[in-house]
Scaffold this active site. Sequence first.
Site, PDB file in Angstrom:
ATOM      1  N   HIS A   3       4.265  18.267 -21.735  1.00  0.00           N
ATOM      2  CA  HIS A   3       4.586  18.022 -23.135  1.00  0.00           C
ATOM      3  C   HIS A   3       5.610  16.902 -23.249  1.00  0.00           C
ATOM      4  CE1 HIS A   3       7.735  20.677 -21.611  1.00  0.00           C
ATOM      5  NE2 HIS A   3       8.521  20.121 -22.508  1.00  0.00           N
ATOM      6  N   HIS A  34       9.425  10.585 -22.763  1.00  0.00           N
ATOM      7  CA  HIS A  34       9.009  10.627 -21.360  1.00  0.00           C
ATOM      8  C   HIS A  34       8.300  11.947 -21.101  1.00  0.00           C
ATOM      9  CE1 HIS A  34      12.829  12.807 -21.444  1.00  0.00           C
ATOM     10  NE2 HIS A  34      12.377  13.476 -20.397  1.00  0.00           N
TER      11      HIS A  34
END
Length: 201
Positions: free
Chosen positions: A37, A125
């Site tokens: 995620h 990220h």
Amino acid sequence: LPERAVTEIRDVVERVRSMPLPNGARDVRWVRLDGLHLTLRFLGPTPDALLDPTIAAVEAVAASAAGPIRIELSGSGTFPSGRRPRTLWIGVSDGVDALTELADQTEVALVGAGWPADDRPFRPHLTLARSDGVAAGPLVAGRLAAEMAERRVHATVEHVGLYESLTGGGPARYVPVTLSALGPTPGPTDPVYHLPTPDPP
């Protein structure tokens, strides 16, 4: 992330993990790939009184979004950079502006729900591993960078959610508390499409 993107990233992780480490070296702790995620805002322990306002805030952010966000994952790095990294990640090279706007809207909504402001800059990220200072961390980070040097993984972010992190007994598991599609929900006059009902046997 969509399953196709997860499959591509799984291939990267398997290639890196298949490379032998020096004798006695401890590997980094790889995350569960079924929980990949992008974090918009980390909350930590959540008081019961804040749960409902937080759910409402996340759902409102999702509904106010223009729609799904197309992203490109490429490159890699560590937090912090250098000889003792704690986190290994894959970067986002396309879709950063849209993700940043979504993160900013989430921050505003969460502060409105009662959370203290988070002044840290948003850096999109995809966390892949935690090295916690193990000696092999820089070596594995270098191998990940080599594997990602020419790769471009495309994905479409379609949902935003509030997740509970369950720790203990291995890598953390992420359980959705609420999960909402990005974009306005259909109104009373908007067309709603349903799958055809199968004929009775």
